[in-house]
Design a protein around this motif. Sequence first.
Motif, short mmCIF file in Angstrom:
data_model
loop_
_atom_site.label_atom_id
_atom_site.label_comp_id
_atom_site.label_asym_id
_atom_site.label_seq_id
_atom_site.Cartn_x
_atom_site.Cartn_y
_atom_site.Cartn_z
N GLN A 269 -5.17 -7.68 -4.35
CA GLN A 269 -4.63 -5.86 -5.76
C GLN A 269 -3.61 -5.40 -4.56
O GLN A 269 -2.23 -4.70 -4.70
N GLU A 270 -3.72 -5.31 -3.01
CA GLU A 270 -3.15 -4.39 -2.03
C GLU A 270 -2.12 -4.33 -2.43
O GLU A 270 -0.71 -3.50 -2.30
N ALA A 271 -1.31 -5.45 -1.99
CA ALA A 271 -0.11 -6.02 -1.62
C ALA A 271 1.12 -5.56 -3.05
O ALA A 271 1.76 -5.46 -2.71
N PRO A 272 0.62 -5.88 -4.08
CA PRO A 272 1.83 -5.53 -5.06
C PRO A 272 1.34 -4.04 -5.46
O PRO A 272 3.09 -3.91 -6.15
N ARG B 195 5.71 -1.91 -5.48
CA ARG B 195 5.47 -0.62 -6.32
C ARG B 195 5.85 0.80 -5.92
O ARG B 195 6.59 0.91 -6.56
N THR B 196 5.49 0.80 -5.03
CA THR B 196 5.21 2.12 -4.70
C THR B 196 6.72 2.15 -3.87
O THR B 196 7.46 3.33 -3.58
N ARG B 197 6.79 1.50 -3.49
CA ARG B 197 8.25 1.16 -2.60
C ARG B 197 9.23 1.36 -3.42
O ARG B 197 10.44 1.34 -3.00
N GLU B 198 9.39 0.58 -4.69
CA GLU B 198 10.15 0.10 -5.42
C GLU B 198 10.19 1.70 -6.18
O GLU B 198 11.53 2.49 -6.54
N ALA B 199 9.20 2.83 -6.49
CA ALA B 199 9.18 3.94 -7.26
C ALA B 199 9.52 5.33 -5.86
O ALA B 199 11.15 5.51 -6.73
#
Length: 405
Positions: free
Chosen positions: A54-57, A61-65
Amino acid sequence: MESMCPAKVEADKHREAEALGERARIPENERTAGEASIASSEARDQHRAVDVGQEAPRAERTREAEQAHHDVSENQEQHEARETQQESNVKAEKNNEAKDADKCHKAEVSQQTTMEHEEQPKAEVHHAATGAEGENLAKKTQTAEVGYEPGQELEMLSESQQQQRNAAAEVSSKRILQAGNSWHKVLNVAPTASAEDIKRAFHELALLHHPDKCKLDSADMIFKIIQKAYEEGLSKCDSVLAREHKAEEATVCVFESSKSLQVSLSASKQVLRQTMDSWEDAIDAGTSEHVIDDIPLITVEEVVDLMLDGKCIAVDVREADQRCGALRDSLPGAFTLTYMTVLKTPEKAAPVIAQLQRSTARGTDGRSVICYSRNGGSGGTCAGVACILTDVFGFNPESIYSLEG
């Protein structure tokens, strides 16, 4: 040897049995704890594997935010920068308009000040402007008219502003050329325009067509046409003023032979008041053409008969405080003309007197003009108004009467 083998086998079985028995004696809870430890270890391994999966998704998402937040901040900064630029442009435009208005005001003040202190007509100045001294004198006159010297450095206009100025100058130039030799059409004013209107029109055209501001090839020629029209207009205006002044002086005519005093209703307020003062002095001195006691009297019965026959015009000379009771209203068709108004503020009474002149042809249409008040008789205010109508405003004395009693 064969007989020993079964015994050995039996012994081995016996040892295995004992080993199994020892193992059977291990506490059951110890076996469970070990098994639980192994299960827990396996569970941790599985959970770690899930976290790693789960760490990769989550990182994605953090980078996208963070990228979305950065984009919003950048858009907001650009919007604020545009608004700041627009505000700066509006302020700059207002400052430019204020500067233009200030320049126009200064030019107008300079023009008015110079014209007030001008000692000779501009036409003579330009006519004398021949040779080196004449050219300098003409330049000074031109400076006084437009508010700055030819060749003086002016504030630079933007390209769009210059284009707008040139377009307006072209339209105005066509109109001026079509006006021909008509000075009032060149200045775009009425033929009867006042000196102030002529000066204002010239000032506006000078700001538009002066060669230092107008970049058209025809600027010099158009500006000379404007100057000529300006000078001709002022000359015409001065002539009209001179004729009016002479006419006003001529309206007050004292004829010593007949001791009469006449004035035109079109005269100025000052002339009208001076005339009434002169009439009052003449009455006091007994030198007027008619005195109040000379006004003929007429009875109420005679007035009624004349009114029924349509052969008289009534003039109500009562003051405001005398209009009360049953006699508050004037007689049918009567003109209102109080004695004090005619004597002290004749400019206010002039419209009523002019209408009375037109209605009766100055008392020559065959109808009688009858003045009446509450203080009637030869010494009353009605006789005073009747005397003024004959001596000052030229009514036929044979048609003027004062109501008796």
